[in-house]
Design a protein around this motif. Structure first.
Motif, PDB file in Angstrom:
ATOM      1  N   ALA A 317       4.025  -3.178 -20.159  1.00 37.24           N
ATOM      2  CA  ALA A 317       3.092  -2.770 -21.211  1.00 37.24           C
ATOM      3  C   ALA A 317       3.287  -3.652 -22.438  1.00 37.24           C
ATOM      4  CB  ALA A 317       3.311  -1.312 -21.564  1.00 37.24           C
ATOM      5  N   MET A 318       2.176  -4.049 -23.048  1.00 33.59           N
ATOM      6  CA  MET A 318       2.271  -4.978 -24.181  1.00 33.59           C
ATOM      7  C   MET A 318       1.109  -4.789 -25.137  1.00 33.59           C
ATOM      8  SD  MET A 318       2.203  -9.177 -24.127  1.00 33.59           S
ATOM      9  CE  MET A 318       3.272  -9.256 -22.716  1.00 33.59           C
ATOM     10  N   SER A 319       1.401  -4.947 -26.432  1.00 35.95           N
ATOM     11  CA  SER A 319       0.360  -5.030 -27.454  1.00 35.95           C
ATOM     12  C   SER A 319       0.432  -6.412 -28.086  1.00 35.95           C
ATOM     13  CB  SER A 319       0.563  -3.957 -28.529  1.00 35.95           C
ATOM     14  OG  SER A 319       0.278  -2.676 -28.025  1.00 35.95           O
ATOM     15  N   ILE A 320      -0.706  -7.090 -28.184  1.00 37.05           N
ATOM     16  CA  ILE A 320      -0.747  -8.433 -28.768  1.00 37.05           C
ATOM     17  C   ILE A 320      -2.032  -8.567 -29.569  1.00 37.05           C
ATOM     18  CG2 ILE A 320      -1.781  -9.407 -26.661  1.00 37.05           C
ATOM     19  CD1 ILE A 320      -0.204 -12.011 -27.244  1.00 37.05           C
ATOM     20  N   GLY A 321      -1.971  -9.258 -30.703  1.00 43.73           N
ATOM     21  CA  GLY A 321      -3.137  -9.410 -31.574  1.00 43.73           C
ATOM     22  C   GLY A 321      -3.794 -10.767 -31.407  1.00 43.73           C
ATOM     23  N   PHE A 322      -5.131 -10.762 -31.355  1.00 43.56           N
ATOM     24  CA  PHE A 322      -5.892 -12.012 -31.303  1.00 43.56           C
ATOM     25  C   PHE A 322      -7.036 -11.935 -32.304  1.00 43.56           C
ATOM     26  CE2 PHE A 322      -4.291 -12.065 -26.828  1.00 43.56           C
ATOM     27  CZ  PHE A 322      -3.572 -13.254 -26.913  1.00 43.56           C
ATOM     28  N   LYS A 323      -7.480 -13.101 -32.776  1.00 46.35           N
ATOM     29  CA  LYS A 323      -8.641 -13.165 -33.646  1.00 46.35           C
ATOM     30  C   LYS A 323      -9.889 -12.908 -32.813  1.00 46.35           C
ATOM     31  CE  LYS A 323     -10.779 -15.976 -37.246  1.00 46.35           C
ATOM     32  NZ  LYS A 323     -10.656 -17.187 -38.062  1.00 46.35           N
ATOM     33  N   GLY A 324     -10.627 -11.850 -33.150  1.00 46.51           N
ATOM     34  CA  GLY A 324     -11.749 -11.409 -32.333  1.00 46.51           C
ATOM     35  C   GLY A 324     -12.828 -12.461 -32.158  1.00 46.51           C
ATOM     36  N   SER A 325     -13.227 -13.110 -33.242  1.00 47.38           N
ATOM     37  CA  SER A 325     -14.324 -14.085 -33.159  1.00 47.38           C
ATOM     38  C   SER A 325     -13.937 -15.259 -32.275  1.00 47.38           C
ATOM     39  CB  SER A 325     -14.707 -14.573 -34.557  1.00 47.38           C
ATOM     40  OG  SER A 325     -13.577 -15.136 -35.212  1.00 47.38           O
ATOM     41  N   SER A 326     -12.659 -15.689 -32.331  1.00 47.09           N
ATOM     42  CA  SER A 326     -12.213 -16.816 -31.501  1.00 47.09           C
ATOM     43  C   SER A 326     -12.169 -16.426 -30.030  1.00 47.09           C
ATOM     44  CB  SER A 326     -10.831 -17.295 -31.955  1.00 47.09           C
ATOM     45  OG  SER A 326     -10.901 -17.849 -33.250  1.00 47.09           O
ATOM     46  N   PHE A 327     -11.751 -15.195 -29.747  1.00 50.30           N
ATOM     47  CA  PHE A 327     -11.700 -14.760 -28.352  1.00 50.30           C
ATOM     48  C   PHE A 327     -13.118 -14.647 -27.774  1.00 50.30           C
ATOM     49  CE2 PHE A 327      -9.905 -13.063 -24.601  1.00 50.30           C
ATOM     50  CZ  PHE A 327      -8.540 -13.228 -24.687  1.00 50.30           C
ATOM     51  N   ILE A 328     -14.049 -14.204 -28.603  1.00 51.65           N
ATOM     52  CA  ILE A 328     -15.456 -14.137 -28.176  1.00 51.65           C
ATOM     53  C   ILE A 328     -15.967 -15.541 -27.842  1.00 51.65           C
ATOM     54  CG2 ILE A 328     -17.806 -13.733 -29.054  1.00 51.65           C
ATOM     55  CD1 ILE A 328     -16.652 -11.224 -30.461  1.00 51.65           C
ATOM     56  N   GLU A 329     -15.621 -16.529 -28.679  1.00 55.86           N
ATOM     57  CA  GLU A 329     -16.034 -17.916 -28.402  1.00 55.86           C
ATOM     58  C   GLU A 329     -15.469 -18.407 -27.077  1.00 55.86           C
ATOM     59  OE1 GLU A 329     -16.685 -20.503 -32.345  1.00 55.86           O
ATOM     60  OE2 GLU A 329     -14.654 -19.788 -32.114  1.00 55.86           O
ATOM     61  N   ILE A 330     -14.201 -18.120 -26.833  1.00 55.15           N
ATOM     62  CA  ILE A 330     -13.563 -18.562 -25.596  1.00 55.15           C
ATOM     63  C   ILE A 330     -14.265 -17.964 -24.387  1.00 55.15           C
ATOM     64  CG2 ILE A 330     -11.469 -18.155 -24.204  1.00 55.15           C
ATOM     65  CD1 ILE A 330      -9.823 -19.014 -26.582  1.00 55.15           C
ATOM     66  N   LEU A 331     -14.484 -16.656 -24.396  1.00 51.37           N
ATOM     67  CA  LEU A 331     -15.135 -16.006 -23.257  1.00 51.37           C
ATOM     68  C   LEU A 331     -16.563 -16.504 -23.066  1.00 51.37           C
ATOM     69  CD1 LEU A 331     -13.896 -12.329 -23.747  1.00 51.37           C
ATOM     70  CD2 LEU A 331     -13.086 -13.970 -22.062  1.00 51.37           C
ATOM     71  N   SER A 332     -17.236 -16.824 -24.169  1.00 53.82           N
ATOM     72  CA  SER A 332     -18.629 -17.303 -24.097  1.00 53.82           C
ATOM     73  C   SER A 332     -18.729 -18.680 -23.474  1.00 53.82           C
ATOM     74  CB  SER A 332     -19.255 -17.324 -25.494  1.00 53.82           C
ATOM     75  OG  SER A 332     -19.272 -16.041 -26.067  1.00 53.82           O
ATOM     76  N   ASN A 333     -17.624 -19.428 -23.465  1.00 56.18           N
ATOM     77  CA  ASN A 333     -17.660 -20.781 -22.944  1.00 56.18           C
ATOM     78  C   ASN A 333     -17.113 -20.904 -21.528  1.00 56.18           C
ATOM     79  OD1 ASN A 333     -18.656 -22.925 -25.022  1.00 56.18           O
ATOM     80  ND2 ASN A 333     -17.566 -21.387 -26.208  1.00 56.18           N
ATOM     81  N   PHE A 334     -16.937 -19.764 -20.861  1.00 54.02           N
ATOM     82  CA  PHE A 334     -16.721 -19.734 -19.422  1.00 54.02           C
ATOM     83  C   PHE A 334     -18.020 -19.287 -18.758  1.00 54.02           C
ATOM     84  CE2 PHE A 334     -12.126 -19.086 -20.522  1.00 54.02           C
ATOM     85  CZ  PHE A 334     -11.610 -20.143 -19.784  1.00 54.02           C
ATOM     86  N   ASP A 335     -18.162 -19.583 -17.468  1.00 50.54           N
ATOM     87  CA  ASP A 335     -19.328 -19.070 -16.746  1.00 50.54           C
ATOM     88  C   ASP A 335     -18.911 -18.408 -15.439  1.00 50.54           C
ATOM     89  OD1 ASP A 335     -18.596 -21.262 -15.291  1.00 50.54           O
ATOM     90  OD2 ASP A 335     -20.467 -22.369 -15.556  1.00 50.54           O
ATOM     91  N   CYS A 336     -17.654 -17.930 -15.382  1.00 54.06           N
ATOM     92  CA  CYS A 336     -17.122 -17.284 -14.189  1.00 54.06           C
ATOM     93  C   CYS A 336     -17.260 -15.756 -14.325  1.00 54.06           C
ATOM     94  CB  CYS A 336     -15.656 -17.654 -14.028  1.00 54.06           C
ATOM     95  SG  CYS A 336     -14.699 -17.417 -15.548  1.00 54.06           S
ATOM     96  N   PRO A 337     -17.217 -15.013 -13.208  1.00 53.47           N
ATOM     97  CA  PRO A 337     -17.355 -13.560 -13.298  1.00 53.47           C
ATOM     98  C   PRO A 337     -16.151 -12.872 -13.927  1.00 53.47           C
ATOM     99  CG  PRO A 337     -17.013 -14.255 -11.012  1.00 53.47           C
ATOM    100  CD  PRO A 337     -17.207 -15.497 -11.812  1.00 53.47           C
ATOM    101  N   GLU A 338     -14.953 -13.387 -13.657  1.00 56.01           N
ATOM    102  CA  GLU A 338     -13.730 -12.782 -14.198  1.00 56.01           C
ATOM    103  C   GLU A 338     -12.886 -13.861 -14.877  1.00 56.01           C
ATOM    104  OE1 GLU A 338     -12.592  -9.097 -11.311  1.00 56.01           O
ATOM    105  OE2 GLU A 338     -12.039 -11.089 -10.595  1.00 56.01           O
ATOM    106  N   VAL A 339     -12.043 -13.425 -15.815  1.00 56.36           N
ATOM    107  CA  VAL A 339     -11.069 -14.336 -16.411  1.00 56.36           C
ATOM    108  C   VAL A 339      -9.663 -13.784 -16.171  1.00 56.36           C
ATOM    109  CG1 VAL A 339     -12.511 -15.369 -18.191  1.00 56.36           C
ATOM    110  CG2 VAL A 339     -11.316 -13.222 -18.682  1.00 56.36           C
ATOM    111  N   ILE A 340      -8.705 -14.698 -16.146  1.00 61.18           N
ATOM    112  CA  ILE A 340      -7.292 -14.343 -16.014  1.00 61.18           C
ATOM    113  C   ILE A 340      -6.624 -14.654 -17.346  1.00 61.18           C
ATOM    114  CG2 ILE A 340      -5.144 -14.885 -14.822  1.00 61.18           C
ATOM    115  CD1 ILE A 340      -7.015 -15.786 -12.437  1.00 61.18           C
ATOM    116  N   ILE A 341      -5.999 -13.664 -17.944  1.00 60.89           N
ATOM    117  CA  ILE A 341      -5.300 -13.834 -19.220  1.00 60.89           C
ATOM    118  C   ILE A 341      -3.808 -13.773 -18.931  1.00 60.89           C
ATOM    119  CG2 ILE A 341      -4.994 -12.971 -21.577  1.00 60.89           C
ATOM    120  CD1 ILE A 341      -7.772 -11.617 -21.283  1.00 60.89           C
ATOM    121  N   GLN A 342      -3.103 -14.853 -19.222  1.00 56.14           N
ATOM    122  CA  GLN A 342      -1.667 -14.926 -18.959  1.00 56.14           C
ATOM    123  C   GLN A 342      -0.898 -14.787 -20.271  1.00 56.14           C
ATOM    124  OE1 GLN A 342      -1.206 -18.680 -16.903  1.00 56.14           O
ATOM    125  NE2 GLN A 342      -1.844 -17.819 -14.930  1.00 56.14           N
TER     126      GLN A 342
END
Length: 374
Positions: A317-342
């Motif tokens: 279990a983990m809590s981690i903070g990310f900048k929301g607008s930057s994460f939205i940009e990252i996801l918007s620039n993929f075109d795959c059905p799923e992403v893997i977050i490591q």
């Protein structure tokens, strides 16, 4: 000098070329298009002094060769409003005037001597050459450009870095908080070479590439690059300087792996982001078992939001903070059905990978975490 061509073909080419022209120019002639007629071929050129773009068009009729320059705005607006039909240019270089006639009308515009138009710097004899499919370059530029910086102190971060190695071509962009690295394994060189493509020519390529098949040929030396594609080319001045060692910031071991629906996560982030603190834009990711929880809060305005979604997760279990607008940009620039977050821990960078890599490529995006108050 008289020549005829398709009005819509001319309009499309002028519209693309106009994007290189600045609204204010040190040299007035840089506000012009250059027309260069050679036999049955018209070459059109536009420049801002650092970036030069040219394209060719077939003429349906021509009575001679010649060159002249004509102001971009009036010509572009006039031609844009003409429906598809033949359009004829009759240039009188003694009177510095061109008459442009079409089915229902005629207009005339002043022209200038094209010899005053600054020539692009030639690429040196020691130039490197990269040949790659048009669509591959388009995908890599489109996927990377959002991560470039706007940093006056470190101009090298303001472009896309092309790193040619014996293993692959790596296309990289980073603003220090997020990073994109694309590896193209079909392109490699025993002799390493690299260049930094500025944002403006990258944006021009983004709008022009990927519309047809074929290959793109990139030639570059220490100062300039030329990208030849289909019936056009862009030549630009490169960003000089040493790009940071991007591999050193990519973690080699992020054992906690989260797999989640990309569009579902993107939609959830867009819903909770408006509730985040305006200055930090922090969103807390809490992942445990099969649940990913997103939390946003702005205590100054008594706003909070929470959303949960299902996921696959194999770590603690983990809590981690990310900048929301930057994460939205990252996801918007993929075109795959799923992403893997490591993930490794809340203080180390998180990696975002597509569920399926493009053929012969390896795409990776990185996000630096933000401090969260437990």
């Amino acid at each position: 000098m008289r020549f005829t061509l398709s009005s819509s073909a001319l309009s499309n080419k002028l519209s693309a070329l106009s994007k290189v022209i600045n609204s204010k120019n040190a040299l007035p002639i840089l506000g012009d298009f250059v027309f260069d007629i050679d036999g049955q071929t018209l070459t059109l050129t536009a420049s801002d002094g650092e970036n030069t773009m040219r394209t060719t068009l077939a003429l349906t009729d021509s009575d001679g060769n010649g060159r002249f320059a004509i102001g971009n705005h009036d010509l572009l607006e006039a031609v844009k409003g003409i429906s598809e039909q033949p359009i004829t240019f009759d240039a009188n270089q003694e009177q510095n005037l061109v008459k442009i006639s079409y089915q229902n009308g005629l207009f005339s515009l002043p022209i200038e001597n094209a010899d005053e138009f600054p020539m692009a710097q030639p690429i040196g004899d020691n130039a490197f050459t990269i040949t790659m499919p048009n669509i591959t370059l388009a995908e890599n530029v489109n996927r990377s450009i959002f991560a470039t910086a706007q940093d006056e102190l470190r101009p090298v971060m303001n472009g896309i870095y092309f790193d040619l190695t014996p293993d692959c071509l790596a296309v990289v962009a980073s603003d220090g908080h997020k990073l994109v690295r694309n590896k193209v394994y079909t392109i490699k060189s025993d002799q390493p070479a690299a260049f930094i493509l500025p944002k403006k020519p990258a944006n021009l390529l983004k709008n022009l590439l990927g519309k047809d098949g074929g290959d793109v040929v990139i030639r570059f030396d220490d100062r300039n690059a030329e990208v030849n594609f289909g019936d056009g080319a862009i030549q630009c001045r490169l960003i000089e300087g040493r790009y940071p060692n991007y591999n050193s910031v990519i973690p080699q071991s992020n054992p906690n792996e989260l797999r989640v629906d990309r569009l579902g996560l993107l939609a959830a982030l867009r819903r909770v982001q408006p509730f985040a603190n305006e200055s930090s834009n922090l969103i807390r990711f809490h992942v445990e078992g099969t649940t990913l929880q997103l939390d946003a809060e702005d205590y100054d305005f008594s706003k909070t939001a929470t959303e949960r979604m299902s996921c696959e997760y194999n770590g603690k279990a983990m809590s981690i903070g990310f900048k929301g607008s930057s994460f939205i940009e990252i996801l918007s620039n993929f075109d795959c059905p799923e992403v893997i977050i490591q993930l490794a821990d809340p203080s180390r960078a998180g990696l975002v990978l597509p569920s399926e890599q493009p053929e012969n490529q390896d795409v990776l995006m990185l996000m630096m975490p933000m401090l969260i108050n437990d």
